[in-house]
Design a protein around this motif. Structure first.
Motif, PDB file in Angstrom:
ATOM      1  N   GLU A 174      -0.975  -1.341 -11.727  1.00  0.00           N
ATOM      2  CA  GLU A 174      -1.848  -2.466 -12.082  1.00  0.00           C
ATOM      3  C   GLU A 174      -1.093  -3.782 -12.003  1.00  0.00           C
ATOM      4  OE1 GLU A 174      -4.575  -4.016 -15.863  1.00  0.00           O
ATOM      5  OE2 GLU A 174      -3.675  -2.007 -15.897  1.00  0.00           O
ATOM      6  N   ASN A 212      -0.595  -4.792  -8.363  1.00  0.00           N
ATOM      7  CA  ASN A 212      -1.844  -5.290  -7.789  1.00  0.00           C
ATOM      8  C   ASN A 212      -2.169  -6.694  -8.282  1.00  0.00           C
ATOM      9  OD1 ASN A 212      -2.765  -3.219  -6.035  1.00  0.00           O
ATOM     10  ND2 ASN A 212      -3.347  -1.962  -7.791  1.00  0.00           N
ATOM     11  N   GLU A 244       0.826  -1.205   0.000  1.00  0.00           N
ATOM     12  CA  GLU A 244       0.000   0.000   0.000  1.00  0.00           C
ATOM     13  C   GLU A 244       0.863   1.259   0.000  1.00  0.00           C
ATOM     14  OE1 GLU A 244      -3.443   2.150   2.764  1.00  0.00           O
ATOM     15  OE2 GLU A 244      -2.853   0.068   3.147  1.00  0.00           O
TER      16      GLU A 244
END
Length: 265
Positions: A259, A262, A239
């Motif tokens: 992206e 993640n 995070e």
């Protein structure tokens, strides 16, 4: 170990930033820093190596031996050369955001696949002698570690592979080198994989302190690669990393990198 074959030096076109930017825009990706560093020394030509180790059986290698493929020439990076190769891969049903950058023995074409990762493209080989297509390395940095010189007698790994900076040399470059030296040092640190938590902290600090697009893009690519390759060893917060990358949105677009993080983590 020397990388370029001085005995077969190529009269190559100049490496132009305008061409790099134009090609990257068409591919919707970025070339690996280590690849651009090699081409900044010499824009293409024959290399001192003649083989790359692979993990799949093929018709070039002897049965039962460590499989390898011929790897002898890196193409110049220019928009004209890029355009001349655009139609080659589709002829063999290989389509998408990909670019040929090297070959061996006339039948083996090595290309970057930007669809896997726009910032750290994987390296694939198209073998037109048997019409097969295989991944060779997850990145150009990994490819460098797999290059070797095949002779009648086997060579020690230290003689055959590309040499990387030691940790002491890396820290010396970071402390006392210019920006190019620093980028080179961090790329080597990323590959050798030592002290990944410290590397992540330093890369995050570099990104936080920089307002230069190219620097941020390079450090962010190294950071993402390190986070993914060493996820099981790291206590660093995903995070926090993503928040840092998002904070640079006014300078550069790192959405593809976010992206990728993640998806992988």
């Amino acid at each position: 170990m020397t990388f370029w074959n001085e005995e077969e030096k190529l009269t190559a076109p100049a490496l132009l930033q305008a061409d790099i930017h134009r090609i990257q825009t068409e591919l919707t990706g970025r070339f690996p820093e280590s690849y651009l560093e090699k081409l900044s020394e010499q824009n293409g030509g024959s290399v001192v190596f003649n083989a790359v180790s692979v993990d799949f059986e093929n018709t070039w290698s002897d049965s039962g031996a460590q499989p390898f493929l011929p790897f002898t020439f890196i193409q110049p990076l220019s928009y004209d050369v890029y355009q001349s190769n655009v139609g080659t891969l589709p002829e063999w049903d290989v389509t998408g955001k990909k670019m040929i950058f090297a070959h061996g023995d006339g039948s083996y074409f090595y290309y970057f696949n930007f669809e896997d990762n726009a910032y750290q493209p994987s390296v694939w080989c198209l073998d037109i002698s048997v019409i097969s297509n295989h991944v060779v390395a997850s990145s150009f940095d990994e490819l460098l570690t797999k290059l070797s010189v095949q002779k009648d007698e086997p060579l020690d790994a230290a003689d055959a592979s590309v040499s990387f900076l030691t940790m002491a040399e890396i820290l010396e470059f970071i402390d006392h080198g210019d920006e190019d030296d620093t980028l080179l040092a961090y790329s080597h640190w990323m590959v050798i994989g030592q002290e990944p938590e410290r590397l992540v902290r330093e890369l995050m600090q570099r990104i936080e302190q920089s307002n230069h697009e190219d620097q941020i893009d390079s450090y962010a690519g190294y950071l993402a690669e390190t986070m993914i390759n060493h996820s099981e060893k790291l206590q660093n917060s995903l995070e926090d990393v993503i928040d840092l990358l998002k904070s640079k949105h006014l300078i550069t677009d790192l959405s593809d990198l976010i992206e990728w993080l993640n998806e992988e983590l």
